[in-house]
Design a protein around this motif. Sequence first.
Motif, mmCIF file in Angstrom:
data_model
loop_
_atom_site.group_PDB
_atom_site.id
_atom_site.type_symbol
_atom_site.label_atom_id
_atom_site.label_comp_id
_atom_site.label_asym_id
_atom_site.label_seq_id
_atom_site.Cartn_x
_atom_site.Cartn_y
_atom_site.Cartn_z
ATOM 1 N N VAL A 1 4.856 8.686 -6.551
ATOM 2 C CA VAL A 1 4.123 9.685 -7.329
ATOM 3 C C VAL A 1 5.121 10.744 -7.793
ATOM 4 O O VAL A 1 6.140 10.980 -7.138
ATOM 5 C CB VAL A 1 2.969 10.355 -6.538
ATOM 6 C CG1 VAL A 1 1.889 9.339 -6.213
ATOM 7 C CG2 VAL A 1 3.472 11.033 -5.287
ATOM 8 N N ARG B 1 6.498 14.365 -8.376
ATOM 9 C CA ARG B 1 6.417 15.727 -7.844
ATOM 10 C C ARG B 1 6.749 16.742 -8.937
ATOM 11 O O ARG B 1 6.111 17.771 -9.058
ATOM 12 C CB ARG B 1 7.375 15.903 -6.672
ATOM 13 C CG ARG B 1 7.335 17.292 -6.091
ATOM 14 C CD ARG B 1 8.118 17.357 -4.791
ATOM 15 N NE ARG B 1 7.957 18.663 -4.205
ATOM 16 C CZ ARG B 1 8.961 19.462 -3.918
ATOM 17 N NH1 ARG B 1 10.197 19.079 -4.120
ATOM 18 N NH2 ARG B 1 8.730 20.645 -3.388
ATOM 19 N N SER C 1 0.842 -1.208 0.000
ATOM 20 C CA SER C 1 0.000 0.000 0.000
ATOM 21 C C SER C 1 0.871 1.249 0.000
ATOM 22 O O SER C 1 0.542 2.269 0.611
ATOM 23 C CB SER C 1 -0.968 0.015 1.187
ATOM 24 O OG SER C 1 -1.898 -1.030 1.074
ATOM 25 N N GLN C 2 1.990 1.147 -0.704
ATOM 26 C CA GLN C 2 2.913 2.271 -0.852
ATOM 27 C C GLN C 2 3.403 2.317 -2.295
ATOM 28 O O GLN C 2 3.403 1.300 -2.987
ATOM 29 C CB GLN C 2 4.111 2.127 0.091
ATOM 30 C CG GLN C 2 3.745 2.165 1.558
ATOM 31 C CD GLN C 2 4.945 1.958 2.463
ATOM 32 O OE1 GLN C 2 5.914 1.295 2.112
ATOM 33 N NE2 GLN C 2 4.869 2.534 3.657
ATOM 34 N N ILE D 1 4.942 7.424 -1.226
ATOM 35 C CA ILE D 1 3.753 7.729 -0.415
ATOM 36 C C ILE D 1 3.059 6.469 0.100
ATOM 37 O O ILE D 1 3.224 5.375 -0.443
ATOM 38 C CB ILE D 1 2.715 8.559 -1.204
ATOM 39 C CG1 ILE D 1 2.159 7.753 -2.384
ATOM 40 C CG2 ILE D 1 3.290 9.892 -1.641
ATOM 41 C CD1 ILE D 1 0.849 8.279 -2.939
ATOM 42 N N ASP D 2 2.256 6.681 1.127
ATOM 43 C CA ASP D 2 1.289 5.695 1.599
ATOM 44 C C ASP D 2 0.077 5.851 0.679
ATOM 45 O O ASP D 2 -0.503 6.935 0.598
ATOM 46 C CB ASP D 2 0.917 5.998 3.055
ATOM 47 C CG ASP D 2 -0.088 5.030 3.613
ATOM 48 O OD1 ASP D 2 -1.172 4.866 3.001
ATOM 49 O OD2 ASP D 2 0.196 4.450 4.669
ATOM 50 N N MET D 3 -0.297 4.801 -0.029
ATOM 51 C CA MET D 3 -1.388 4.897 -1.000
ATOM 52 C C MET D 3 -2.757 5.074 -0.340
ATOM 53 O O MET D 3 -3.699 5.514 -0.998
ATOM 54 C CB MET D 3 -1.396 3.675 -1.912
ATOM 55 C CG MET D 3 -0.254 3.666 -2.906
ATOM 56 S SD MET D 3 -0.495 2.368 -4.122
ATOM 57 C CE MET D 3 1.090 1.579 -4.103
ATOM 58 N N LYS D 4 -2.875 4.747 0.920
ATOM 59 C CA LYS D 4 -4.169 4.889 1.599
ATOM 60 C C LYS D 4 -4.475 6.344 1.950
ATOM 61 O O LYS D 4 -5.603 6.785 1.830
ATOM 62 C CB LYS D 4 -4.208 4.031 2.860
ATOM 63 C CG LYS D 4 -4.201 2.547 2.563
ATOM 64 C CD LYS D 4 -4.156 1.736 3.825
ATOM 65 C CE LYS D 4 -4.016 0.257 3.490
ATOM 66 N NZ LYS D 4 -3.768 -0.551 4.682
ATOM 67 N N ASN D 5 -3.450 7.094 2.380
ATOM 68 C CA ASN D 5 -3.716 8.481 2.781
ATOM 69 C C ASN D 5 -2.999 9.515 1.911
ATOM 70 O O ASN D 5 -3.197 10.706 2.085
ATOM 71 C CB ASN D 5 -3.375 8.690 4.263
ATOM 72 C CG ASN D 5 -1.908 8.481 4.572
ATOM 73 O OD1 ASN D 5 -1.041 8.594 3.709
ATOM 74 N ND2 ASN D 5 -1.617 8.165 5.831
ATOM 75 N N GLY D 6 -2.153 9.055 0.998
ATOM 76 C CA GLY D 6 -1.468 9.965 0.078
ATOM 77 C C GLY D 6 -0.304 10.738 0.674
ATOM 78 O O GLY D 6 0.277 11.592 0.008
ATOM 79 N N LYS D 7 0.053 10.431 1.912
ATOM 80 C CA LYS D 7 1.128 11.177 2.576
ATOM 81 C C LYS D 7 2.490 10.531 2.330
ATOM 82 O O LYS D 7 2.601 9.301 2.267
ATOM 83 C CB LYS D 7 0.860 11.258 4.074
ATOM 84 C CG LYS D 7 -0.356 12.090 4.403
ATOM 85 C CD LYS D 7 -0.565 12.204 5.879
ATOM 86 C CE LYS D 7 -1.815 13.043 6.153
ATOM 87 N NZ LYS D 7 -2.072 13.186 7.576
#
Length: 151
Positions: free
Chosen positions: A60, A62, A56-57, A117-123
């Motif tokens: 992305v 930038r 789940s990572q 990023i963490d794909m669940k929260n986008g952070k």
Amino acid sequence: MTRPDNVYTLQLAVDNTDIDMQGRVSNIRYVAWMQDAAVAHSTDRGWTMKRYASLSQGWVVRQHTITYKRPAFSGDMVTVATWIAAYAPRRCLRRYAFWRQADKAFLAEAETQWVFIDMKNGKPVPIPQDILQCFAVVDADASTIFRIFTA
């Protein structure tokens, strides 16, 4: 300098769908090739999209930066080389060099800043050690890689 082991190359056939209204490869196509090369490099090193999804990572974009030097045309065979140039705790800098195979013309150089990023929260999250170990840094610019691979 010998060919660095951690530079990945991908051969691309330019097709009519890659061509813009000026009769050359579209700027947008170069960006797609950058992503294609990054994904192929990752897959080659065992980091498939499925593996990232299982964590789940993932990565992305930038920022992309491209400098065009010469045009490519329909029918050309193009090589794109890509490598990791630097890491920070949650991101990496990936570089690219593009050249035409027939005449070894240096077509473009580029960079992408990728954020992990963490794909669940986008952070952004720290890059796992397993990934860092698979993709060693190559301290070279695109001109140097181009010269090494076309010599």
